[in-house]
Design a protein around this motif. Sequence first.
Motif, PDB file in Angstrom:
ATOM      1  N   UNK A   1      15.100   8.439   6.697  1.00 21.08           N
ATOM      2  CA  UNK A   1      14.096   9.475   6.435  1.00 21.08           C
ATOM      3  C   UNK A   1      14.510  10.655   7.316  1.00 21.08           C
ATOM      4  N   UNK A   2      14.950  11.758   6.704  1.00 19.78           N
ATOM      5  CA  UNK A   2      15.486  12.875   7.479  1.00 19.78           C
ATOM      6  C   UNK A   2      14.397  13.746   8.111  1.00 19.78           C
ATOM      7  N   UNK A   3      14.794  14.612   9.048  1.00 21.22           N
ATOM      8  CA  UNK A   3      13.843  15.542   9.658  1.00 21.22           C
ATOM      9  C   UNK A   3      13.138  16.386   8.589  1.00 21.22           C
ATOM     10  N   UNK A   4      11.890  16.702   8.839  1.00 26.01           N
ATOM     11  CA  UNK A   4      11.056  17.561   7.982  1.00 26.01           C
ATOM     12  C   UNK A   4      10.724  16.951   6.618  1.00 26.01           C
ATOM     13  N   UNK A   5      11.036  15.678   6.405  1.00 27.04           N
ATOM     14  CA  UNK A   5      10.741  15.054   5.118  1.00 27.04           C
ATOM     15  C   UNK A   5       9.236  14.950   4.913  1.00 27.04           C
ATOM     16  N   UNK A   6       8.794  15.283   3.698  1.00 34.70           N
ATOM     17  CA  UNK A   6       7.402  15.104   3.309  1.00 34.70           C
ATOM     18  C   UNK A   6       7.380  14.367   1.981  1.00 34.70           C
ATOM     19  N   UNK A   7       6.529  13.392   1.875  1.00 34.88           N
ATOM     20  CA  UNK A   7       6.443  12.626   0.642  1.00 34.88           C
ATOM     21  C   UNK A   7       5.464  11.485   0.774  1.00 34.88           C
ATOM     22  N   UNK A   8       5.767  10.399   0.069  1.00 34.58           N
ATOM     23  CA  UNK A   8       4.890   9.228   0.059  1.00 34.58           C
ATOM     24  C   UNK A   8       5.720   7.993   0.396  1.00 34.58           C
ATOM     25  N   UNK A   9       5.193   7.155   1.291  1.00 31.22           N
ATOM     26  CA  UNK A   9       5.808   5.875   1.635  1.00 31.22           C
ATOM     27  C   UNK A   9       5.013   4.805   0.922  1.00 31.22           C
TER      28      UNK A   9
ATOM     29  N   UNK B   1       0.831  -1.194   0.000  1.00 27.34           N
ATOM     30  CA  UNK B   1       0.000   0.000   0.000  1.00 27.34           C
ATOM     31  C   UNK B   1       0.867   1.246   0.000  1.00 27.34           C
ATOM     32  N   UNK B   2       0.227   2.411   0.056  1.00 30.36           N
ATOM     33  CA  UNK B   2       0.971   3.673   0.040  1.00 30.36           C
ATOM     34  C   UNK B   2       0.198   4.753   0.789  1.00 30.36           C
ATOM     35  N   UNK B   3       0.928   5.680   1.420  1.00 34.21           N
ATOM     36  CA  UNK B   3       0.338   6.792   2.154  1.00 34.21           C
ATOM     37  C   UNK B   3       1.337   7.924   2.224  1.00 34.21           C
ATOM     38  N   UNK B   4       0.820   9.120   2.421  1.00 34.05           N
ATOM     39  CA  UNK B   4       1.665  10.301   2.559  1.00 34.05           C
ATOM     40  C   UNK B   4       2.243  10.357   3.965  1.00 34.05           C
ATOM     41  N   UNK B   5       3.518  10.786   4.051  1.00 36.84           N
ATOM     42  CA  UNK B   5       4.181  10.924   5.347  1.00 36.84           C
ATOM     43  C   UNK B   5       4.686  12.353   5.515  1.00 36.84           C
TER      44      UNK B   5
END
Length: 118
Positions: free
Chosen positions: A95-103, A54-58
């Motif tokens: 996964x670094x600090x402040x990272x935004x994206x999709x896992x 599956x996938x979701x935003x992080x």
Amino acid sequence: MSNVYIAGQGIAQAKHSIDFPRPDRLVQGNPKRETTSLYAHPNMDCGIWQCEVGAWNIVFAPNKQEFFTILEGLVRIHDQQGGYIEVSAGQAGIIPPSFQGKFEVVEAVKKYYVVVEV
């Protein structure tokens, strides 16, 4: 499951939990995520994490980062610019600090994780 040994204390006591991605962050599927926390400290948590495809935003907080090693499976971590890293069994990622994206879990995954807050 592998054991984690704590110096001076022996085998860590596991705490198991199951959850699913928040509906507002869900991108694909509704994967069950199983976390076995093996050591928790005010600034660190580590253990084993397993997840279905599956996938979701992080969104990582500016004071939070994660190091992980994939034991089984394959994940992709997509950044907001359209790029991604692919991490498979035997490989590690951060996964670094402040990272935004999709896992994205491409193949059911099992990983060791260490989350640190500073």
